[in-house]
Design a protein around this motif. Structure first.
Motif, short mmCIF file in Angstrom:
data_model
loop_
_atom_site.label_atom_id
_atom_site.label_comp_id
_atom_site.label_asym_id
_atom_site.label_seq_id
_atom_site.Cartn_x
_atom_site.Cartn_y
_atom_site.Cartn_z
N SER A 126 0.82 -1.22 0.00
CA SER A 126 0.00 0.00 0.00
C SER A 126 0.85 1.27 0.00
O SER A 126 0.31 2.37 0.07
CB SER A 126 -0.93 0.00 1.22
OG SER A 126 -0.17 -0.06 2.42
N GLY A 127 2.18 1.10 -0.08
CA GLY A 127 3.05 2.27 -0.10
C GLY A 127 4.40 2.09 0.54
O GLY A 127 5.27 2.96 0.45
N ASP A 170 1.49 12.15 7.02
CA ASP A 170 0.20 11.74 6.44
C ASP A 170 0.32 10.43 5.66
O ASP A 170 -0.68 9.94 5.12
CB ASP A 170 -0.37 12.84 5.55
CG ASP A 170 0.55 13.20 4.37
OD1 ASP A 170 1.63 12.58 4.24
OD2 ASP A 170 0.21 14.11 3.61
N ARG A 171 1.50 9.83 5.62
CA ARG A 171 1.70 8.62 4.82
C ARG A 171 0.86 7.45 5.33
O ARG A 171 0.36 6.64 4.55
CB ARG A 171 3.18 8.23 4.80
CG ARG A 171 4.10 9.20 4.08
CD ARG A 171 3.95 9.09 2.57
NE ARG A 171 4.30 7.76 2.09
CZ ARG A 171 5.55 7.35 1.87
NH1 ARG A 171 6.57 8.15 2.14
NH2 ARG A 171 5.78 6.14 1.40
N GLN A 174 -2.66 7.74 4.21
CA GLN A 174 -2.71 7.48 2.76
C GLN A 174 -2.66 5.98 2.48
O GLN A 174 -3.44 5.47 1.66
CB GLN A 174 -1.55 8.19 2.07
CG GLN A 174 -1.65 9.71 2.06
CD GLN A 174 -0.40 10.37 1.53
OE1 GLN A 174 0.58 9.72 1.17
NE2 GLN A 174 -0.41 11.70 1.50
N GLN A 175 -1.76 5.27 3.18
CA GLN A 175 -1.68 3.82 2.99
C GLN A 175 -2.96 3.13 3.43
O GLN A 175 -3.44 2.20 2.78
CB GLN A 175 -0.49 3.25 3.77
CG GLN A 175 0.86 3.54 3.14
CD GLN A 175 1.96 2.74 3.83
OE1 GLN A 175 2.75 3.30 4.59
NE2 GLN A 175 2.00 1.44 3.60
N ALA A 177 -5.94 4.36 3.41
CA ALA A 177 -6.98 4.62 2.40
C ALA A 177 -6.79 3.74 1.18
O ALA A 177 -7.77 3.20 0.64
CB ALA A 177 -6.94 6.10 2.02
N VAL A 178 -5.55 3.55 0.74
CA VAL A 178 -5.28 2.68 -0.42
C VAL A 178 -5.76 1.26 -0.12
O VAL A 178 -6.45 0.63 -0.92
CB VAL A 178 -3.78 2.68 -0.77
CG1 VAL A 178 -3.44 1.56 -1.76
CG2 VAL A 178 -3.36 4.02 -1.34
#
Length: 359
Positions: A126-127, A170-171, A174-175, A177-178
């Motif tokens: 996811s990141g 915020d990473r 973000q992950q 959400a992915v």
């Protein structure tokens, strides 16, 4: 009196920290991460003490087999999965669960002729960009795993955060959400939260959390210590004072004369060094706990010894105990003084250190 450094492992503190995980994530099952010899604390003994965990996770198959040999019967997950198809019968025979994170692993499962089925965790990138399938591969992997005769129905879905130990970043969101968008509508159990996310991102807890470092009473955040999160340190690393030296102002101590006395003082020699796992690059001034006070490291760390400045009025005696880290002195502080992280200090402890397990 031991002539070697001693690592005391407080099993009650370990159990306290597991209970703390359950307080923080009461709706989640606990996959206790025990890789790298349980972060240097002793793989089998730690697993035995964590009998209330729901399952265990290790990095590699040899760690999983050591747990089975040690009598551990709870589910064990291989976080790196298997390396080659020939390992699959061994996984099945020892009731080991595997992460799948690439196409070769999936193909091996599809081509396997096993006498049973394996539990599989599908890892999505996811990141983090380390292990895991690309989001665009998810639908294909998901379908094929459900159709694979070697895989037990009910796969689990997981990912790993890269910046959960930076709450201001915020990473992580973000992950999350992915991952959430990708698996929308799927009923499988999920796992994302490591120690940092358990503490800082409760929205990531899902059905399974994966505590590792925090089980040992250590904070995953660089500017905090474990007690700030109501954790208890599990390891207490200590040794003994083996020599006392009078040093005059201006005299230098240790290899390269790395430290110079500012005044007449007494230097103490403690029987621990990088041959035991004490950090070679610890700075002058790194604290050591001795007789109820902190004394500073004075000079370079040697293979078998360190030297500390006891002060001009020192009353310390040969044989006195010195604590390198533990309840009296947070390992997070020592790691910062060596420009490293607690994980590395714990994993670098060598077989020269005696282990004592406190019930």
């Amino acid at each position: 009196m031991s002539r070697r450094p001693v690592a005391q492992i407080n099993l009650q503190a370990l159990q306290h920290n597991l209970a703390r995980v359950r307080q923080l994530a009461p709706q989640s099952q606990v996959l206790a991460v025990l890789k790298a010899n349980a972060y240097g604390h002793g793989l089998v003994r730690v697993a035995q003490a964590l009998s209330d965990a729901d399952a265990f996770a290790v990095a590699r198959i040899d760690e999983a087999l050591a747990l089975r040999t040690g009598g551990i019967v709870k589910p064990i997950v291989l976080l790196e999965g298997f390396y080659e198809a020939a390992e699959l019968p061994l996984l099945l025979a020892n009731n080991l669960q595997t992460v799948v994170h690439n196409e070769l692993q999936l193909q091996a499962l599809e081509q396997a002729a096993l006498d049973g089925q394996l539990k599989v965790w599908l890892k999505i990138d996811s990141g983090m960009h380390r292990l895991g399938i690309e989001p665009a591969q998810f639908d294909d992997f998901y379908r094929r795993l459900w159709q694979c005769s070697a895989v037990l129905p009910g796969i689990r879905l997981m990912s790993h955060f890269c910046c959960a130990d930076e709450p201001g970043s915020d990473r992580t969101l973000q992950q999350l959400a992915v991952f959430t968008d990708l698996i929308a509508g799927k009923a499988e159990q999920r796992s994302l939260a490591n120690s940092a996310a358990i503490l800082a991102f409760p929205q990531s807890h899902a059905e399974w959390v994966r505590p590792g470092l925090m089980l040992h009473g250590i904070s995953p955040f660089i500017d905090q210590i474990g007690t700030a999160h109501h954790l208890q340190p599990v390891m207490r690393l200590s040794s003994r004072l083996i020599a006392l030296r009078k040093v005059r102002a201006g005299e230098r101590v240790g290899y390269g004369g790395h430290w110079q006395a500012a005044c007449d003082t007494t230097v103490g020699v403690i029987a621990v060094g990088y041959g035991d796992g004490y950090p070679r690059h610890a700075f002058n001034g790194t604290p050591v706990w001795l007789n109820g006070r902190e004394v500073p490291l004075a000079g370079r760390v040697s293979m078998d010894m360190i030297t500390v400045d006891l002060g001009p009025n020192a009353q310390d005696k040969l044989g006195d105990e010195a604590v390198l880290w533990g309840p009296e002195l947070a390992i997070e502080r020592v790691a910062a003084c060596a420009a490293t992280i607690p994980y590395e200090l714990l994993c670098n402890i060598t077989p020269r250190v005696d282990y004592q397990y406190l019930l």
